[in-house]
Write an enzyme that holds these catalytic residues in place. Structure first.
Site, PDB file in Angstrom:
ATOM      1  NE  ARG A 146      -3.250   2.408   3.024  1.00  0.00           N
ATOM      2  CZ  ARG A 146      -2.983   3.152   4.098  1.00  0.00           C
ATOM      3  NH1 ARG A 146      -2.012   2.787   4.929  1.00  0.00           N
ATOM      4  NH2 ARG A 146      -3.646   4.257   4.345  1.00  0.00           N
TER       5      ARG A 146
ATOM      6  NE  ARG B 154      -5.151  12.702   5.817  1.00  0.00           N
ATOM      7  CZ  ARG B 154      -4.850  11.730   6.679  1.00  0.00           C
ATOM      8  NH1 ARG B 154      -4.159  12.015   7.778  1.00  0.00           N
ATOM      9  NH2 ARG B 154      -5.209  10.484   6.460  1.00  0.00           N
TER      10      ARG B 154
ATOM     11  CE  LYS C 270      -9.100   4.451   3.130  1.00  0.00           C
ATOM     12  NZ  LYS C 270      -7.936   5.348   3.296  1.00  0.00           N
TER      13      LYS C 270
ATOM     14  CB  THR D 295      -7.714   1.221  10.945  1.00  0.00           C
ATOM     15  OG1 THR D 295      -8.033   1.661   9.622  1.00  0.00           O
ATOM     16  CG2 THR D 295      -7.277   2.420  11.767  1.00  0.00           C
TER      17      THR D 295
END
Length: 539
Positions: free
Chosen positions: A102, A157, A324, A382
């Site tokens: 990834r 973010r 996702k 995660t």
């Protein structure tokens, strides 16, 4: 091997044959023989199998009797980063069972030299195919590890911190102004009590929030409560203490967000992914089926704009889209998202702060189960072995988390910071591999995933009769392998379709998928139980 009377089922030209053999040392001879006879019968001798290539495959057979560290049915995705961005680091991951690498673009800028270097490390790492490539009569890659480009997505973010500090500490009760303005030129706060100014990259911040709203930073590790709203900023009070860094995720629970399906950065990154031949793209923050269609349309345009390949080279394939799911809206619209996607990633980091944490495990089980029903791969991601970023052994809870994900039917499990920036990247992968292998054995012995359905979502309407035939063969093959106690299912495929059909029926023995195109082979790396192999033949 002939005395064992292996079952041979011939069907379409695109998937030449399925073979069962309880003697793995014969699999290359069987595959080579099937290639010559079956494909030749369907293509009137178009296949040109090299005698030297077949001899080379026969000689290499024993090396393909899978060592324990490469025999997991459930796939492992590893994130590359500073802890593994060297030839030795990537080589260690390949040698210890990584199936998919990834590349995380959440922290990448406009300079693609770093991801290009990491991609080259993956492509050049010496896997089992490097032994087959020696003396081969045609071009054979060193390994078939796939590359997944994980986009930043339309997420929010944190930006550069005050004084360009690496980290800033917040104290409980500290006043924090959250703004869209650049604060890097401001002096760093002298104490954790502040006052603080924090930059975020969401231009509609003030319009979306109201007094009493919460802002969660870094997967919810720090919570802020809005006390005042201005034109381009909000003033908050810190509800708990902790450190914050730049480029950390920001979540606004129970808030309707004004975000596009693709940002300009995402489009640049997706174009780069098509240009370098990435195998998968993980589309971040997917909320609706329309988001998936937007990503697919843009990828199709990028592929169409690529220059024609050299004569004899395969046409570039669009990267498969892994959606996702990391928001309540994504969970609510999961069925329509799954219909449009090639696979799903259960992104538990953002999901765990966007929905109540007590609901995450149920959402994960629901998504994995529905992916199994449609025959599409699912990745559980995660914090799977998060403590191993600092410690050489996982916690008992982490071991249970990984094992349960596998037992629930996940096609792949993912390591993030553990292999990207942790102190024990190889040990993390080794631990993951051992847990996965243990869970795989429970599944295979008990056949607890015996969900043999006709997965209509995989059927191409334009070739419905052929695809339904392939489904029937795949279903029969999986059942026969169980009934006969076969050690392997062998298939030869030029498109990967029949291998995916087999995977959709949850086989409990490895499926050795011989491919003629490395792109096709790599795109099978997320399907549980599929082991792609390059066949030294051309069509």
């Amino acid at each position: 091997c002939a005395s064992r009377r292996p079952l041979l089922a011939r069907h379409s030209a695109k998937a030449a044959c399925c073979l069962f053999c309880s003697e793995p040392s014969m699999m290359f001879r069987l595959a080579a023989s099937a290639t010559r006879s079956t494909l030749a019968a369907h293509r009137q001798g178009v296949v040109r199998s090299s005698i030297g290539a077949v001899r080379h495959a026969n000689a290499a057979t024993d090396k393909w009797n899978m060592p324990s560290h490469e025999s997991t049915m459930t796939k492992i995705v590893c994130t590359l980063g500073p802890a593994t961005d060297t030839a030795a680091g990537v080589g260690g991951l390949v040698a210890n069972g990584m199936h998919v690498a990834r590349l995380n673009f959440s922290h990448a800028g406009a300079d693609y030299s770093y991801p290009e270097a990491n991609l080259a490390l993956v492509r050049n790492a010496a896997g089992r195919h490097s032994e087959l490539a020696a003396g081969a009569t045609m071009d054979v890659p060193s390994n078939l590890r796939a590359v997944l480009v994980d986009t930043k997505g339309p997420e929010i973010r944190t930006g550069p911190l005050q004084g360009n500090a690496d980290v800033v500490e917040f104290a409980v009760g500290a006043t924090v102004e959250v703004t869209t303005e650049d604060v890097s030129a401001d002096p760093a706060p002298e104490t954790p009590e502040g006052p603080h100014r924090l930059n975020v990259d969401y231009q509609s911040l003030a319009k979306s929030l109201s007094v009493g709203s919460q802002i969660l930073l870094d997967d919810g590790l720090i919570a802020l409560e809005v006390t005042h709203v201005e034109n381009d900023s909000v003033t908050c009070v810190a509800l708990n203490s902790g450190p914050i860094k730049k480029n950390k995720g920001v979540n606004l629970p129970d808030t309707e967000l004004d975000l596009p399906a693709l940002t300009d950065k995402d489009k640049r990154d997706l174009k780069w992914a098509c240009e370098v031949g990435a195998d998968f793209v993980a589309a971040s923050f997917i909320r609706t089926a329309g988001n998936v269609r937007s990503v697919k349309a843009y990828l199709d345009r990028c592929i169409a704009e690529l220059p024609a390949p050299d004569e004899g080279k395969p046409l570039p394939l669009r990267p498969l889209i892994i959606s996702k799911i990391e928001s309540k809206e994504g969970v609510d619209n999961f069925d329509e998202i799954l219909d449009e996607s090639d696979g799903i990633m259960v992104a538990r980091g953002d999901l765990g702060v966007e929905i109540p944490f007590r609901k995450v495990f149920a959402a994960q089980k629901m998504m994995v189960e529905k992916c199994n029903a449609q025959g599409k791969p699912s990745i559980v991601a995660t914090q799977m072995l998060d403590s191993m970023q600092r410690n050489p052994r996982p916690t008992r809870a982490e071991v249970t988390d990984v094992g349960t994900a596998v037992l629930d039917g996940a096609d792949a499990v993912m390591l993030s910071g553990e292999t990207a920036a942790g102190a024990y990247p190889i040990e993390s992968l080794q631990a993951m591999r051992m847990i996965v292998k243990e869970a795989d054995q429970i599944i295979d012995q008990g056949a607890s995933l015996n969900r043999v359905n006709v997965n209509e979502s995989l059927v191409d309407i334009a070739n419905i009769q052929e695809d339904q035939c392939l489904h029937a063969v795949a279903k029969s093959s999986v059942k026969s392998a169980r009934d006969l106690g076969a050690k392997l299912i062998i298939v030869i495929t030029t498109s990967g379709k029949v291998a995916r059909f087999l995977a959709s029926h949850r086989p409990t023995v490895p499926v050795l998928a011989f491919c003629t195109d490395p792109q096709v082979a790599r795109r099978l790396q997320l399907n549980r139980g599929i082991l792609p192999v390059m066949l030294q033949s051309t069509l």
